[in-house]
Design an enzyme around this catalytic site. Structure first.
Site, mmCIF file in Angstrom:
data_model
loop_
_atom_site.group_PDB
_atom_site.id
_atom_site.type_symbol
_atom_site.label_atom_id
_atom_site.label_comp_id
_atom_site.label_asym_id
_atom_site.label_seq_id
_atom_site.Cartn_x
_atom_site.Cartn_y
_atom_site.Cartn_z
ATOM 1 N N SER A 181 61.889 34.356 -6.186
ATOM 2 C CA SER A 181 60.968 34.775 -7.131
ATOM 3 C C SER A 181 59.649 34.851 -6.717
ATOM 4 O O SER A 181 58.762 34.671 -7.548
ATOM 5 C CB SER A 181 61.291 33.640 -8.272
ATOM 6 N N HIS B 104 61.048 31.498 -12.116
ATOM 7 C CA HIS B 104 60.245 30.257 -11.540
ATOM 8 C C HIS B 104 59.402 30.285 -10.587
ATOM 9 O O HIS B 104 59.642 30.162 -9.304
ATOM 10 C CB HIS B 104 61.441 29.268 -11.287
ATOM 11 N N SER C 41 61.588 25.886 -8.880
ATOM 12 C CA SER C 41 62.608 26.985 -8.432
ATOM 13 C C SER C 41 63.454 26.487 -7.506
ATOM 14 O O SER C 41 63.349 26.086 -6.487
ATOM 15 C CB SER C 41 61.721 28.045 -7.466
ATOM 16 N N GLU D 283 69.385 28.105 -16.122
ATOM 17 C CA GLU D 283 70.760 28.920 -15.836
ATOM 18 C C GLU D 283 71.929 28.030 -16.270
ATOM 19 O O GLU D 283 72.846 28.629 -17.017
ATOM 20 C CB GLU D 283 70.951 29.305 -14.274
#
Length: 327
Positions: free
Chosen positions: A274, A48, A229, A133
């Site tokens: 990330s 992300h 994110s 997820e």
């Protein structure tokens, strides 16, 4: 006499940025493009982060939301967030060669879900509804898993047998928020079992710990990361709870507003798991140009974990995809 203004400084969190799972996933896309040539299809964003996704797109990666968007006979990679077993079945039906870049720490949670479901537990998955997820983990045992999206959800949770219930969690949550939810669940279900090891990943915990340490001293905390994110958004929340007067999430330095610096002498800077370091460097340059050139490192932990690349990168997947379509 005019009082001397306080010295301006930056507190730079360590660790910050790429975790081992993200590093592995991004390198996997780059290696696949080198090895097999473009296009390489990726189901959902590999991680992300807007900058990472745009960079990989320029190299030949094509990001899709659904498996059916991938042409038959192509190579498709599954993102670091993991996918449900149904997605693997969809790929097989479309005769796609697959590369699984799921973070090993997410895979660990998937395996826990499968094991507890096999033992007929009710599994309470702490996480945010709609996150990739969570969708992937829930898909491992849909008949046994129910989502608990924070303490507010605890009241509505029902289980078949209060003596056979366990909690798992999304890996990128706030540690404190997760434990608040666990405590509320334990009040309702005193026999609630915990996973064999903490599901919140080491990188998420370390980045939050660094932010806690600098948040108490910072007037302003800038978190570099994308709005989709989860772990980056949690860092903003942790900074505020730690005592920072303000905290903001930005993708790029140019998103910082000059007004945020009014009356500020100490700026904390960190980045989500990330986020490549080049984006943090851009923020530090932006701040230095405005008098915040003094940078102090706030070190919370050492990180040395690495993960090996997906095993599929050691095979000829173009040949496999061609063979699947002949069969």
């Amino acid at each position: 006499m005019t009082p001397t203004p306080p010295a301006r400084r930056v507190l730079l969190a360590a660790p910050r940025g790429y975790c081992a799972g993200v590093d592995r996933a991004v390198i996997a896309v780059e290696k696949a493009l080198e090895q097999y040539g473009a296009p390489i299809y990726v189901r959902h964003e590999i991680v992300h982060n807007k900058y990472v996704v745009q960079t990989l797109e320029r190299k030949g990666a094509i990001f899709v939301d659904r498996t059916e968007e991938v042409p038959e006979g192509s190579i498709v990679m599954f993102s670091a967030h993991g996918v449900a077993p149904t997605v693997h079945h969809e790929a097989a039906e479309r005769k796609l060669a697959t590369i699984d870049a799921t973070c090993p720490l997410v895979t660990k949670v998937h395996k826990e879900a499968v094991r507890f479901a096999h033992e007929d537990y009710d599994i309470l998955l702490i996480g945010h509804e709609g996150h990739e997820e969570v969708i992937g983990t829930s898909g491992e045992a849909p008949d046994h898993i129910q989502l608990v999206d924070g303490p507010k959800d605890v009241e509505k949770v029902e289980v078949r047998d209060p003596s056979k219930v366990v909690w798992l969690s999304q890996t990128t949550l706030s540690v404190d928020e997760t434990m608040e939810t666990v405590d509320a669940l334990k009040e309702k279900f005193p026999l609630l079992e915990s996973p064999p090891s903490d599901d919140i990943c080491y990188a998420t915990q370390n980045r939050q710990l660094a932010v806690k340490q600098m948040g108490a001293e910072a007037d302003l905390v800038i978190v570099v990361g994308s709005r989709n994110s989860s772990n980056s958004k949690r860092l903003v929340e942790v900074a505020k709870l730690a005592g920072a007067h303000e905290a903001y999430l930005v993708d790029f330095a140019e998103e910082i507003e000059e007004a945020w610096l009014e009356g500020v002498s100490t700026v904390g800077v960190t980045s989500g798991a990330s986020v490549p370091e080049v984006l943090v460097e851009g923020v530090l340059e932006w701040l230095a140009q405005r008098g915040f050139a003094d940078v102090e490192i706030v070190k919370a932990a050492e990180e040395s974990i690495t993960f090996s690349l997906p095993k599929e990168l050691r095979r000829d997947l173009r040949a496999e995809a061609a063979a699947l379509n002949k069969g």
